[in-house]
Design a protein around this motif. Structure first.
Motif, PDB file in Angstrom:
ATOM      1  N   ILE A 261     -57.861  13.991 -96.115  1.00 23.70           N
ATOM      2  CA  ILE A 261     -57.247  12.541 -96.388  1.00 23.70           C
ATOM      3  C   ILE A 261     -55.747  12.567 -96.103  1.00 23.70           C
ATOM      4  O   ILE A 261     -55.207  11.608 -95.517  1.00 23.70           O
ATOM      5  CB  ILE A 261     -57.341  12.639 -98.121  1.00 23.70           C
ATOM      6  CG1 ILE A 261     -58.743  12.467 -98.524  1.00 23.70           C
ATOM      7  CG2 ILE A 261     -56.185  11.715 -98.678  1.00 23.70           C
ATOM      8  CD1 ILE A 261     -58.824  12.657-100.154  1.00 23.70           C
ATOM      9  N   LYS A 262     -54.940  13.823 -95.926  1.00 23.21           N
ATOM     10  CA  LYS A 262     -53.675  13.592 -95.652  1.00 23.21           C
ATOM     11  C   LYS A 262     -53.639  13.486 -94.120  1.00 23.21           C
ATOM     12  O   LYS A 262     -52.673  12.485 -93.832  1.00 23.21           O
ATOM     13  CB  LYS A 262     -52.892  15.029 -95.917  1.00 23.21           C
ATOM     14  CG  LYS A 262     -51.711  15.164 -95.442  1.00 23.21           C
ATOM     15  CD  LYS A 262     -50.896  16.708 -95.662  1.00 23.21           C
ATOM     16  CE  LYS A 262     -49.496  16.744 -95.019  1.00 23.21           C
ATOM     17  NZ  LYS A 262     -49.000  18.120 -95.231  1.00 23.21           N
ATOM     18  N   GLN A 263     -54.419  13.960 -93.370  1.00 24.63           N
ATOM     19  CA  GLN A 263     -54.382  13.699 -91.869  1.00 24.63           C
ATOM     20  C   GLN A 263     -54.768  12.366 -91.521  1.00 24.63           C
ATOM     21  O   GLN A 263     -54.385  12.069 -90.423  1.00 24.63           O
ATOM     22  CB  GLN A 263     -55.250  14.827 -91.087  1.00 24.63           C
ATOM     23  CG  GLN A 263     -54.547  16.265 -91.308  1.00 24.63           C
ATOM     24  CD  GLN A 263     -55.314  17.273 -90.342  1.00 24.63           C
ATOM     25  OE1 GLN A 263     -54.992  16.796 -89.132  1.00 24.63           O
ATOM     26  NE2 GLN A 263     -55.953  18.227 -90.884  1.00 24.63           N
ATOM     27  N   VAL A 264     -55.871  11.843 -92.270  1.00 20.75           N
ATOM     28  CA  VAL A 264     -56.083  10.671 -91.926  1.00 20.75           C
ATOM     29  C   VAL A 264     -55.285   9.463 -92.302  1.00 20.75           C
ATOM     30  O   VAL A 264     -55.177   8.500 -91.329  1.00 20.75           O
ATOM     31  CB  VAL A 264     -57.489  10.204 -92.918  1.00 20.75           C
ATOM     32  CG1 VAL A 264     -57.952   8.444 -92.701  1.00 20.75           C
ATOM     33  CG2 VAL A 264     -58.694  11.103 -92.122  1.00 20.75           C
ATOM     34  N   LYS A 265     -54.460   9.650 -93.326  1.00 20.92           N
ATOM     35  CA  LYS A 265     -53.295   8.714 -93.606  1.00 20.92           C
ATOM     36  C   LYS A 265     -52.213   8.837 -92.798  1.00 20.92           C
ATOM     37  O   LYS A 265     -51.843   7.677 -92.020  1.00 20.92           O
ATOM     38  CB  LYS A 265     -52.794   8.998 -94.993  1.00 20.92           C
ATOM     39  CG  LYS A 265     -53.864   8.578 -96.333  1.00 20.92           C
ATOM     40  CD  LYS A 265     -53.055   9.030 -97.504  1.00 20.92           C
ATOM     41  CE  LYS A 265     -54.057   8.548 -98.632  1.00 20.92           C
ATOM     42  NZ  LYS A 265     -53.451   9.025 -99.921  1.00 20.92           N
ATOM     43  N   GLU A 266     -52.013  10.119 -92.242  1.00 23.10           N
ATOM     44  CA  GLU A 266     -50.573  10.278 -91.366  1.00 23.10           C
ATOM     45  C   GLU A 266     -51.167   9.569 -90.020  1.00 23.10           C
ATOM     46  O   GLU A 266     -50.219   9.134 -89.173  1.00 23.10           O
ATOM     47  CB  GLU A 266     -50.441  11.746 -91.083  1.00 23.10           C
ATOM     48  CG  GLU A 266     -49.756  12.462 -92.568  1.00 23.10           C
ATOM     49  CD  GLU A 266     -49.677  13.796 -92.231  1.00 23.10           C
ATOM     50  OE1 GLU A 266     -50.091  14.329 -91.204  1.00 23.10           O
ATOM     51  OE2 GLU A 266     -48.841  14.347 -93.110  1.00 23.10           O
ATOM     52  N   SER A 268     -53.329   7.430 -89.342  1.00 24.68           N
ATOM     53  CA  SER A 268     -53.966   6.113 -89.487  1.00 24.68           C
ATOM     54  C   SER A 268     -55.311   5.950 -88.926  1.00 24.68           C
ATOM     55  O   SER A 268     -55.723   5.057 -87.915  1.00 24.68           O
ATOM     56  CB  SER A 268     -53.170   4.951 -88.696  1.00 24.68           C
ATOM     57  OG  SER A 268     -51.794   4.895 -89.596  1.00 24.68           O
ATOM     58  N   VAL A 286     -63.208  10.863 -98.764  1.00 28.25           N
ATOM     59  CA  VAL A 286     -62.243  10.723 -98.112  1.00 28.25           C
ATOM     60  C   VAL A 286     -61.855   9.022 -97.505  1.00 28.25           C
ATOM     61  O   VAL A 286     -60.846   8.500 -97.793  1.00 28.25           O
ATOM     62  CB  VAL A 286     -62.319  11.492 -96.574  1.00 28.25           C
ATOM     63  CG1 VAL A 286     -61.356  11.095 -95.568  1.00 28.25           C
ATOM     64  CG2 VAL A 286     -62.272  13.162 -96.769  1.00 28.25           C
ATOM     65  N   GLU A 289     -60.384   7.139-100.621  1.00 27.33           N
ATOM     66  CA  GLU A 289     -59.018   7.426-100.701  1.00 27.33           C
ATOM     67  C   GLU A 289     -58.259   6.759 -99.778  1.00 27.33           C
ATOM     68  O   GLU A 289     -56.613   7.077 -99.827  1.00 27.33           O
ATOM     69  CB  GLU A 289     -58.713   8.918-101.344  1.00 27.33           C
ATOM     70  CG  GLU A 289     -59.577   9.108-102.516  1.00 27.33           C
ATOM     71  CD  GLU A 289     -59.334  10.372-103.000  1.00 27.33           C
ATOM     72  OE1 GLU A 289     -58.055  10.932-102.999  1.00 27.33           O
ATOM     73  OE2 GLU A 289     -59.959  11.115-103.967  1.00 27.33           O
ATOM     74  N   THR A 290     -58.523   6.851 -98.525  1.00 23.41           N
ATOM     75  CA  THR A 290     -57.785   6.421 -97.231  1.00 23.41           C
ATOM     76  C   THR A 290     -57.761   4.997 -96.811  1.00 23.41           C
ATOM     77  O   THR A 290     -56.844   4.419 -96.089  1.00 23.41           O
ATOM     78  CB  THR A 290     -58.017   7.252 -96.076  1.00 23.41           C
ATOM     79  OG1 THR A 290     -59.443   7.290 -95.866  1.00 23.41           O
ATOM     80  CG2 THR A 290     -57.627   8.724 -96.480  1.00 23.41           C
ATOM     81  N   ALA A 292     -60.260   4.247 -94.782  1.00 23.85           N
ATOM     82  CA  ALA A 292     -61.208   4.379 -93.434  1.00 23.85           C
ATOM     83  C   ALA A 292     -62.385   3.620 -93.586  1.00 23.85           C
ATOM     84  O   ALA A 292     -63.360   4.115 -94.814  1.00 23.85           O
ATOM     85  CB  ALA A 292     -61.065   5.818 -93.073  1.00 23.85           C
ATOM     86  N   LYS A 336     -58.901  -0.189 -89.837  1.00 21.59           N
ATOM     87  CA  LYS A 336     -59.337   0.314 -90.973  1.00 21.59           C
ATOM     88  C   LYS A 336     -59.701  -1.214 -91.895  1.00 21.59           C
ATOM     89  O   LYS A 336     -59.261  -2.255 -91.620  1.00 21.59           O
ATOM     90  CB  LYS A 336     -58.030   0.889 -91.952  1.00 21.59           C
ATOM     91  CG  LYS A 336     -57.779   2.119 -91.321  1.00 21.59           C
ATOM     92  CD  LYS A 336     -56.875   2.819 -92.379  1.00 21.59           C
ATOM     93  CE  LYS A 336     -56.732   4.350 -91.939  1.00 21.59           C
ATOM     94  NZ  LYS A 336     -55.825   4.831 -92.842  1.00 21.59           N
TER      95      LYS A 336
END
Length: 337
Positions: A261-266, A268, A286, A289-290, A292, A336
Motif C-alpha cells: 500500500i505504501k509503495q503504490v501510493k508513493e 502513484s 491494496v 486503500e490506494t 488503484a 487511477k
C-alpha cells in the motif's frame, strides 16, 4: 426273445448314428476352422500386452511427464509426433505446494522421462520421483538466476525463470537435449522443432519488449501478488513490487499488505495485478486503500504458473506471454480510478 430283440435294436442304431455324425461333421469343422483363424490373426496382429508397472509397450510412444502446463506446451512443440507428452498438474493448479495423488505416482512409474522446472519450484518433486526409474531433466539448467531479495526466501533463486523469453530459449535447448538422449533416432527432428519454436519465442519476446518500452516513465512499476515477474521486469526495464515472493502459507499478511500500500501510493501506481492461481483478496485490499484499479477476472489477471484450458485466455505459452504483456501495458498506461 429278449436277447434277440436287443441285438436287432443295436444293429439298426449304428447306421442311424453314422448318418447323424456325417450331417454334423461339416458344421463342427467350420467352427474349429473359425476358432483357429481367430487365434492365428491375434498372434499376427503385433499387439503386445502392457508391462506390469503400466509403462508403455514397445509399439507405443514413450511417455514424457511434465510438472506443469507451461512446460508441457513447450515440450509438445519440440516432441512433434514422436512422444506422448503429458502433464502431472491440471490447468489452474497451484504448482509450488501441489500434492501428488496415488495416480500421479503410478504415472511417474510408467514414464520414460520427467521434466521439471527446478530452482525449488516443485517442492514436492523429490518425493514424487522416489519410486520412479524414469530419466529426469531440469529445464532451468543454465539460466542466469535472479535471487529473491527479501522475506523468508531472501537469497534463494526465484524459480519463475520461464517468464523471460530469453530464458525460455534455454528451456527449449534443454528439452531438445533430453528428448535426443531419450530417443536418438529422432534427434534431428527434435533439433529442428526446437529451432523453429525458439524463433517463435524470440518474436513474441521482441513484441513484449517493444510494448512495455512504450510505458510512461512514471508508470513502470508492476505490482503483483507473487514475485513471479522478476525475470520479465529485468528484460523489460520495469520496477517490481509484490505482496509475497513465492506462493506459500504466509500470503497476504498485514505487514505485506501495508508495505505494498505504501509503495503504490508513493509511486502513484495506476493498476495492480494478481495471478490466476492465487487468492486475490489481499490485492483487493491494496486497491481499495490506494484507489488503484484492480480486476481479477481471467481477462485481466496475469498468468504465470499455469495455462488456461484450450478454449481459455492463454492456451499456450506464447499466448501467456502475449496476454501478460498486453494486460500490463493496458493497466499501467491508464490513470487511477
Amino acid at each position: 426273445m429278449t436277447h434277440t430283440h436287443a441285438s436287432s435294436c443295436d444293429a439298426s442304431a449304428v447306421p442311424a448314428a453314422r448318418m447323424l455324425l456325417r450331417a454334423a461333421l461339416p458344421a463342427f469343422t467350420a467352427i474349429v476352422v473359425a476358432f483357429m483363424t481367430v487365434l492365428l490373426l491375434s498372434g499376427c496382429s503385433g499387439a503386445k500386452p502392457k508391462t506390469t508397472n503400466g509403462a508403455a509397450t514397445s509399439d507405443k510412444k514413450p511417455i514424457v511427464l511434465t510438472t506443469f502446463t507451461v512446460l508441457q506446451d513447450m515440450a509438445k512443440n519440440v516432441a512433434g509426433d514422436h512422444l506422448d507428452v503429458q502433464c502431472i498438474t491440471k490447468p489452474g493448479a497451484e504448482i509450488h505446494d501441489y500434492e501428488p495423488t496415488p495416480d500421479d505416482i503410478k504415472r511417474a512409474q510408467g514414464a520414460s522421462l520427467v521434466l521439471e522446472n527446478g530452482l525449488g519450484l516443485e517442492r514436492w518433486f523429490e518425493k514424487f520421483m522416489a519410486d520412479s526409474t524414469a530419466k529426469r531433466a531440469n529445464l532451468s539448467k543454465g539460466v542466469e538466476v535472479m535471487n529473491i531479495a527479501e522475506g523468508e526466501y531472501a537469497g534463494k533463486a526465484n524459480p519463475h525463470a520461464w517468464m523471460s523469453p530469453k530464458n525460455a530459449e534455454i528451456y527449449v535447448d534443454n528439452i531438445v537435449a533430453a528428448f535426443s538422449d531419450l530417443d536418438p533416432a529422432h534427434a534431428q527432428d527434435y533439433k529442428a522443432n526446437g529451432e523453429k519454436y525458439k524463433a517463435q519465442i524470440r518474436q513474441v519476446g521482441e513484441e513484449m519488449k517493444a510494448g512495455l518500452a512504450g510505458l510512461p516513465e512514471g508508470h513502470r512499476t508492476l505490482v503483483s501478488c507473487e514475485g513471479a515477474f522478476s525475470y520479465l521486469c529485468r528484460d523489460a526495464g520495469l520496477n517490481e513490487v509484490y505482496l509475497w515472493p513465492v506462493n506459500a502459507e504466509d500470503e497476504g499478511t498485514p505487514q505485506q499488505i501495508a508495505n505494498v500500500i505504501k509503495q503504490v501510493k508513493e509511486k502513484s501506481v495506476p493498476t495492480v495485478f494478481c495471478e490466476t492461481t492465487v487468492n486475490p483478496k489481499a490485492m483487493q485490499q491494496v486497491a481499495d486503500e490506494t484507489g488503484a484499479k484492480f480486476n481479477s477476472d481471467d481477462a485481466h489477471a496475469l498468468y504465470v504458473d499455469s495455462l488456461s484450458e484450450k478454449d481459455g485466455v492463454v492456451p499456450s505459452y506464447l499466448e501467456l506471454l502475449r496476454h501478460d504483456a498486453r494486460v500490463i501495458v493496458e493497466g499501467l498506461a491508464g490513470q487511477k480510478k
